[in-house]
Design an enzyme around this catalytic site. Structure first.
Site, PDB file in Angstrom:
ATOM      1  N   THR A  63       2.241  -6.947 -41.022  1.00  0.00           N
ATOM      2  CA  THR A  63       3.173  -6.118 -40.898  1.00  0.00           C
ATOM      3  C   THR A  63       4.457  -6.721 -41.065  1.00  0.00           C
ATOM      4  OG1 THR A  63       3.018  -6.050 -38.693  1.00  0.00           O
ATOM      5  CG2 THR A  63       2.078  -4.331 -39.749  1.00  0.00           C
ATOM      6  N   LYS A 133      14.968  -1.754 -30.691  1.00  0.00           N
ATOM      7  CA  LYS A 133      16.617  -2.313 -30.992  1.00  0.00           C
ATOM      8  C   LYS A 133      17.021  -1.032 -31.773  1.00  0.00           C
ATOM      9  CE  LYS A 133      19.172  -5.960 -32.964  1.00  0.00           C
ATOM     10  NZ  LYS A 133      19.215  -7.500 -33.348  1.00  0.00           N
ATOM     11  N   HIS A 268       4.515  -0.769  13.451  1.00  0.00           N
ATOM     12  CA  HIS A 268       5.492  -1.749  13.005  1.00  0.00           C
ATOM     13  C   HIS A 268       4.880  -3.017  12.318  1.00  0.00           C
ATOM     14  CE1 HIS A 268       8.590   0.915  14.217  1.00  0.00           C
ATOM     15  NE2 HIS A 268       8.336   0.699  15.427  1.00  0.00           N
ATOM     16  N   PHE A 457      -3.174 -24.007  15.922  1.00  0.00           N
ATOM     17  CA  PHE A 457      -3.789 -25.144  16.893  1.00  0.00           C
ATOM     18  C   PHE A 457      -2.888 -24.656  18.177  1.00  0.00           C
ATOM     19  CE2 PHE A 457      -1.079 -27.998  14.681  1.00  0.00           C
ATOM     20  CZ  PHE A 457       0.000 -28.331  15.749  1.00  0.00           C
TER      21      PHE A 457
END
Length: 508
Positions: A63, A133, A268, A457
């Protein structure tokens, strides 16, 4: 008046082509689309015959021809363009219907790079961009869901500029998403997922009434199709904040397996209740013990189907959002009088996204998604003289998973498979422990014998001193502090078992 049809997803294309012919269009087509149209007795012209240029290189070039792109792009209102089109024998292609080679499906199916390369569409995006376009004159169609609407518009002389602008935007979204998928894949294959650019593309599912606050706009977007396929709004509409809270609640409720009878309550964004008992009803009742004050107006995630008895129990207080894998009609009827309550169904586990990101001003930070591997807990290192028993081991697993999915700094306390105290989002781990202890005291909970988990930790032994005062019998944490020896020594001093997983799970 030509319409060019060339689609990879051929669902509905025969009916669409037949309707276009009935409206007076001549159909140009290629490859499999042409074959299907002709087999279905829909008149169509081979693009190669129309351009008098045969396909080249196994269809890579078919194409990409002036008669195709000229027919799409020439400006109908420009006299010079019209003259050139007439001189060169370029006909007017006024409708372009294209969807692209299935690149995403290909990379999900195979790692054969040669096959992947052949599924990068070239002619399709070029035609879509050309038609978009020149949308002042050309109608571009990239979504099979629009076929019926397009035909109705053409039948009723409603091929308006407004319609073509709408289709133009969809066309550029289509090609942008396609190119983004290719670019992201190539970076994943060759740059470990962190290339010079990263594209985050989502499909809009629905608009929320507003964002976090009423003066902000908001919407839900999805990466694939999880929300459209697996999310059902049974009562009320999900708000922006509902969605983020549900995400937090469901992640925890489903973290223990599909068949676990887990319930998580979030307010929340933070868990304020969790339990994993033998039944969903027992789990819900136990989950409320941790903090039923915060649970009021919160989000309850049920890892299973809500039946009548559970609905009656939930209905005793105001839960703003209920999300579950299913709900019976009897249970729905129980909530009919709760005007402000919202009920949602998620019929599948949340998708495990490979990457995670967070907005910061001017950009975003991007990372591999965090996950808790079973091996972290099963292969954790015993650091103390005393080892946890089987009950403590199960509670440690629950506490650790909740901690990994809760805002840092956090400490999580679990007893008998139930969350009994939690401190989250604090600036120090000791403050998180104090907050958890204070809330448990207010709720009248007995923490003696509970276990504790931290997502990072313990920098000092003071956290262990605090844990001892709270009645903690075992602790699980990543380890890695320069004072680990002092922390372990404190545990041995108090007779507390301690495991190291060696993996940190900050969540900021």
């Amino acid at each position: 008046m030509y319409a060019l049809l060339s689609v990879s997803d051929k669902e509905g294309i025969v009916e669409f082509g037949r309707d276009l012919v009935a409206l007076g269009y001549k159909i140009l087509s290629t490859g499999g689309t042409l074959k299907l149209l002709l087999e279905s007795q829909v008149p169509a012209i081979d693009v190669g015959e129309y351009t008098q240029s045969e396909e080249l290189f196994d269809g890579r070039v078919k194409t990409l021809h002036p008669k195709i792109h000229g027919g799409i792009l020439y400006r109908r209102e420009c006299e010079d363009d019209v003259k050139v089109a007439a001189q060169k024998g370029i006909g007017s292609i006024d409708l372009v219907c294209v969807n692209l080679y299935p690149f995403k499906q290909t990379i999900q199916r195979t790692q054969d790079f040669a096959e992947i390369i052949e599924n990068i569409d070239i002619g399709g995006p070029a035609m879509v961009r050309s038609a978009a376009k020149n949308h002042a004159s050309v109608l571009v169609v990239t979504d099979k869901a629009d076929y019926k609407m397009i035909i109705e518009a053409l039948k009723n002389n409603q091929n308006t500029l407004e319609l073509r602008q709408k289709m133009m935007i969809k066309a550029y979204e289509h090609t942008a998403s396609y190119d983004s998928t290719i670019a992201n894949y190539m970076n994943e294959r060759f740059n470990g997922g962190f290339g010079k650019k990263r594209f985050i593309v989502g499909q809009k599912v629905f608009q929320t009434r507003y964002g976090e606050n009423p003066h902000q706009s908001g919407a839900l977007y999805e990466f694939a199709s999880f929300w459209q396929k697996h999310f059902v709004q049974k009562k009320g509409e999900a708000s922006f904040n509902n969605l983020t809270d549900m995400n937090a609640a469901v992640k925890i409720a489903t973290a223990f397996g599909k068949d676990s009878k887990a319930v998580c309550i979030v307010k929340h964004g933070n868990p304020c209740g969790f339990a994993l008992k033998d039944t969903l009803l027992d789990s819900y009742k136990a989950a409320l013990q941790c903090d039923n004050i915060s649970a009021y107006g919160g989000v309850a995630a049920i890892n299973g189907e809500v039946g009548l008895e559970l609905a009656k129990e939930i209905n005793k207080m105001f839960i703003e959002v209920l999300v579950a894998r299913g709900i019976t009609q009897e249970a729905l009827d129980v909530f009919a009088s709760k005007k402000r309550m919202k009920i949602f169904i998620q019929t599948a586990p949340l998708p495990q996204d490979e990457y995670d990101f967070k907005h910061i001003q001017g950009g975003f930070v991007f990372q591999n998604s965090d996950c808790v591997r079973k091996e972290e807990i099963m292969e954790s290192s015993l650091k103390t003289k005393k080892a946890p028993d089987s009950t403590q081991q199960r509670d440690l697993e629950i506490a650790y998973l909740i901690a990994a999915l809760t805002k840092s700094n956090c400490v999580v306390y679990v007893k008998d498979s139930t969350l009994v105290a939690i401190g989250m989002g604090m600036t120090s781990r000791v403050d998180a422990a104090r907050a958890a202890f204070a809330k448990a005291k207010d709720m009248g909970l007995d923490l003696q014998g509970c276990v504790c988990a931290s997502e990072a930790f313990f920098p000092f032994r003071d956290s262990v001193d605090m844990a001892h005062k709270m009645g903690v019998s075992a602790i699980i944490q990543p380890g890695g502090s320069i004072r680990d020896d002092e922390v372990i020594e404190a545990c041995d001093e108090y007779g507390i078992a301690m495991l190291f997983t060696h993996t940190r799970h900050f969540l900021h």
